[in-house]
Design an enzyme around this catalytic site. Structure first.
Site, PDB file in Angstrom:
ATOM      1  N   ASP A 182      13.449  13.451 -40.485  1.00 23.54           N
ATOM      2  CA  ASP A 182      14.561  14.410 -40.493  1.00 23.54           C
ATOM      3  C   ASP A 182      15.042  14.691 -41.919  1.00 23.54           C
ATOM      4  O   ASP A 182      15.868  15.579 -42.121  1.00 23.54           O
ATOM      5  CB  ASP A 182      15.727  13.906 -39.628  1.00 23.54           C
ATOM      6  CG  ASP A 182      16.223  12.543 -40.066  1.00 23.54           C
ATOM      7  OD1 ASP A 182      15.406  11.614 -40.166  1.00 23.54           O
ATOM      8  OD2 ASP A 182      17.435  12.398 -40.320  1.00 23.54           O
ATOM      9  N   ASN A 183      14.526  13.958 -42.876  1.00 24.66           N
ATOM     10  CA  ASN A 183      14.897  14.201 -44.270  1.00 24.66           C
ATOM     11  C   ASN A 183      13.751  14.831 -45.048  1.00 24.66           C
ATOM     12  O   ASN A 183      13.730  14.778 -46.277  1.00 24.66           O
ATOM     13  CB  ASN A 183      15.327  12.897 -44.949  1.00 24.66           C
ATOM     14  CG  ASN A 183      16.647  12.382 -44.410  1.00 24.66           C
ATOM     15  OD1 ASN A 183      17.434  13.150 -43.864  1.00 24.66           O
ATOM     16  ND2 ASN A 183      16.895  11.096 -44.547  1.00 24.66           N
TER      17      ASN A 183
ATOM     18  N   ARG B  14      13.834  21.213 -41.391  1.00 25.49           N
ATOM     19  CA  ARG B  14      13.198  19.908 -41.596  1.00 25.49           C
ATOM     20  C   ARG B  14      12.038  19.718 -40.639  1.00 25.49           C
ATOM     21  O   ARG B  14      11.961  20.410 -39.612  1.00 25.49           O
ATOM     22  CB  ARG B  14      14.243  18.805 -41.320  1.00 25.49           C
ATOM     23  CG  ARG B  14      15.477  18.922 -42.191  1.00 25.49           C
ATOM     24  CD  ARG B  14      16.751  18.572 -41.413  1.00 25.49           C
ATOM     25  NE  ARG B  14      17.937  18.917 -42.213  1.00 25.49           N
ATOM     26  CZ  ARG B  14      18.471  18.121 -43.124  1.00 25.49           C
ATOM     27  NH1 ARG B  14      17.969  16.909 -43.295  1.00 25.49           N
ATOM     28  NH2 ARG B  14      19.507  18.503 -43.833  1.00 25.49           N
TER      29      ARG B  14
ATOM     30  N   ASP C  78      18.533  15.911 -48.798  1.00 27.36           N
ATOM     31  CA  ASP C  78      19.318  14.763 -48.345  1.00 27.36           C
ATOM     32  C   ASP C  78      19.276  13.590 -49.324  1.00 27.36           C
ATOM     33  O   ASP C  78      18.575  12.599 -49.122  1.00 27.36           O
ATOM     34  CB  ASP C  78      18.873  14.305 -46.948  1.00 27.36           C
ATOM     35  CG  ASP C  78      19.449  15.210 -45.864  1.00 27.36           C
ATOM     36  OD1 ASP C  78      20.029  16.255 -46.211  1.00 27.36           O
ATOM     37  OD2 ASP C  78      19.326  14.866 -44.681  1.00 27.36           O
TER      38      ASP C  78
ATOM     39  N   GLY D 211      31.643  12.848 -39.481  1.00 31.02           N
ATOM     40  CA  GLY D 211      31.451  14.197 -40.025  1.00 31.02           C
ATOM     41  C   GLY D 211      31.834  14.343 -41.483  1.00 31.02           C
ATOM     42  O   GLY D 211      31.806  15.444 -42.033  1.00 31.02           O
TER      43      GLY D 211
ATOM     44  N   GLY E 192      24.994  16.431 -38.387  1.00 33.48           N
ATOM     45  CA  GLY E 192      26.150  15.657 -37.953  1.00 33.48           C
ATOM     46  C   GLY E 192      27.355  15.837 -38.853  1.00 33.48           C
ATOM     47  O   GLY E 192      28.489  15.577 -38.459  1.00 33.48           O
ATOM     48  N   ARG E 193      27.088  16.266 -40.064  1.00 34.01           N
ATOM     49  CA  ARG E 193      28.219  16.510 -40.983  1.00 34.01           C
ATOM     50  C   ARG E 193      27.880  17.657 -41.922  1.00 34.01           C
ATOM     51  O   ARG E 193      28.414  17.754 -43.021  1.00 34.01           O
ATOM     52  CB  ARG E 193      28.559  15.261 -41.760  1.00 34.01           C
ATOM     53  CG  ARG E 193      27.359  14.645 -42.459  1.00 34.01           C
ATOM     54  CD  ARG E 193      27.806  13.554 -43.336  1.00 34.01           C
ATOM     55  NE  ARG E 193      26.657  12.793 -43.830  1.00 34.01           N
ATOM     56  CZ  ARG E 193      26.757  11.878 -44.739  1.00 34.01           C
ATOM     57  NH1 ARG E 193      27.919  11.595 -45.267  1.00 34.01           N
ATOM     58  NH2 ARG E 193      25.694  11.216 -45.147  1.00 34.01           N
TER      59      ARG E 193
ATOM     60  N   GLY F 235      20.433  15.931 -35.724  1.00 36.62           N
ATOM     61  CA  GLY F 235      21.121  17.211 -35.954  1.00 36.62           C
ATOM     62  C   GLY F 235      22.087  17.158 -37.119  1.00 36.62           C
ATOM     63  O   GLY F 235      22.296  16.103 -37.725  1.00 36.62           O
TER      64      GLY F 235
END
Ligand code: AMP
Ligand code: MG
Length: 498
Positions: A258-259, A186, A268, A129, A96-97, A94
């Site tokens: 996820d990227n 993503r 990313d 974060g 995260g930051r 998720g």
């Protein structure tokens, strides 16, 4: 001075996942940083968005884009996704930051605005974060370098800094990048709902993606045929992206699922690198001990990641053979797209049966001595343009100089000259100069700008931004950015830490 006015032009935010519901995101508020300041402002992008120049003078813009307030009308949120990291299922990840403001209508279409590094979210897990100035400068510059190269990417709107301390391998300072893209969806977003067995949410998200981003697929019969077409479309976009990465010598470094963008954008920016010398086995991520994401492996990894996406889509496609057929197009499309990209770098018109061999033998020749990739192509472009006025030995002298052992080059050149025979050479050279950049964001260039920025001088970032947004132009004032890397460049170690 804190301005009490709101921004003069109307910001009408649309929630990115508006109709979808809270399974997809959590509302979050940014965590303020102290003594924030601009590190970089992307005036070109602001103009493209149709935003007025005076905006940059406003305190409330700095405040909002550093996470110290919220842009008027927006309801910030962080989204949930999962994914495979380094080939292993990592479960829920998720934003995260990252925190999204939502979607704005702009002169270049609907764009989502996202802060990276603005504090904790429900998905921060063990993280803080935050993002550090070093990696944020790299993301800011590389987003725009990719844009300048014509490679699909998330954009970078601004970069804010703060003296607040952030602990990585050493103590660094905090920064916030504002990223802009039609969507930050993503592969991992779909994997998340598939892994939870939540087919309704999976379907809602794919439908949303089709409606917002691939409306041409609405013409396909609803149900499995449309979802198969969706998978085939993402496969095609990914193949196109990978061909472009390979042709410019870009290594992403962390091609976890996820990227991977569903829109086929580069997303990313972490331990990425543009190749200096051409080394197919080059690993740019210091933490990638197995070389999973080495330059030459990227297309294969993209296919592996697409396979994970296909797996996630199975509850909607039902038929495994249909999913596999959609994915298989990568195997035929990618090699053609890559050949096409390299043929363009060579200035070749039309397509000949021998072109693949010509490209392959050249790349093998470059790999022997790890010839500088960017400089080689740029010199080749100039040389080809000179061919009508000079004999080959003279025109290609500066290219030949790039090799210590000339054997491979001398063997290759006649085949290239033969292939160019029927072409208008000055025109070919001109075209090649618009295909082979003079400037890429080499590691050492980013590093120099980072070192300067750490002592409060942001001119290096600004100069690189100017040059990288137009990397095919000559920029005589910035010749220093087009040279060979210094010896210390090879010792720069870039890990996942950011
Ligand atoms: P990355 O490898 O940078 O794409 O990050 C993988 C996951 O870790 C994503 O879910 C990120 O949001 C999360 N992450 C990375 N760094 C941090 C951080 N400093 N704080 C919170 N989450 C982070
Ligand atoms: Mg990531």
């Amino acid at each position: 001075m804190h301005s009490s006015q709101t921004l003069e032009f109307t910001l009408t935010w649309r929630q990115s996942f508006d109709a979808l519901g809270t399974a997809f995101y959590n509302s979050v508020q940014p965590t303020p940083l102290s003594r924030v300041h601009w590190v970089a402002r992307n005036k070109k992008l602001a103009a493209q968005l149709g935003w007025p120049e005076y905006l940059w003078q406003r305190e409330d813009l700095l405040s909002a884009l550093s996470g110290n307030s919220v842009l008027p009308g927006s309801q910030p949120f962080a989204s949930v996704y999962s994914g495979h990291q380094f080939g292993v299922w990592a479960g829920q990840l998720g934003d995260g930051r990252a925190l999204s403001f939502g979607v704005l209508q702009t002169a270049i279409g609907a764009q989502e605005f996202q802060l990276k590094g603005a504090g904790l979210t429900p998905y921060s897990r063990m993280g803080d974060g935050r993002a550090v100035l070093r990696s944020s400068i790299r993301e800011f510059l590389c987003s725009e370098a990719m844009y300048g190269l014509g490679i699909p990417t998330t954009r970078a709107f601004s970069l804010c800094g703060s003296p607040d301390r952030v602990l990585r391998e050493e103590v660094e300072t905090a920064a916030v990048v504002t990223r802009v893209a039609p969507s930050f969806l993503r592969f991992g977003h779909l994997q998340h709902f598939a892994s939870n067995g939540d087919t309704a949410s999976l379907q809602a998200l794919v439908d949303h993606c089709i409606e917002q981003h691939f409306p041409h697929l609405l013409a396909v019969q609803t149900g499995a045929p449309r979802y198969t077409a969706f998978l085939a479309h993402v496969t095609r976009l990914t193949a196109e992206l990978l061909a472009k990465w390979q042709a410019v010598g870009f290594c992403h470094g962390v091609m976890n699922t996820d990227n991977m963008s569903l829109l086929g954008l580069t997303i990313d920016y972490g331990p990425f690198q543009f190749l200096d010398g051409f080394d197919p086995g080059h690993i740019c991520n210091h933490s990638d001990h197995q070389g999973r994401y080495a330059y030459a492996r990227q297309p294969q990894v993209a296919y592996w990641n697409l396979f994970c996406l296909g797996q996630a889509m199975l509850p909607l496609i039902h038929d495994q053979d249909m999913a596999v057929a959609a994915l298989e197009t990568f195997k035929t499309d990618y090699p053609l797209l890559a050949d096409h990209a390299f043929a363009a770098k060579l200035g070749l018109e039309g397509s000949h049966a021998d072109d693949h061999g010509l490209i392959e033998s050249l790349l093998n020749t470059l790999a022997v001595e790890k010839t500088d990739f960017t400089i080689f192509w740029r010199r080749l472009s100039h040389a080809t343009g000179l061919l009508s006025a000079q004999p080959p030995a003279q025109a290609f002298e500066k290219v030949r100089d790039l090799f210590i052992n000339h054997e491979g080059w001398d063997r290759w050149l006649p085949a290239y000259l033969l292939r160019l025979q029927a072409q208008d050479l000055p025109q070919t050279g001109e075209r090649m100069l618009k295909t082979n950049p003079k400037f890429v964001l080499r590691n050492h260039l980013g590093e120099q700008a980072i070192q300067q920025a750490k002592i409060g001088d942001f001119s290096g970032v600004d100069h690189l931004l100017t040059v990288l947004q137009a990397p095919f132009d000559e920029h005589p004032a910035f010749e220093q950015f087009a040279g060979f890397p210094p010896h210390w460049a090879s010792s720069i170690s870039i890990s996942c830490s950011s």
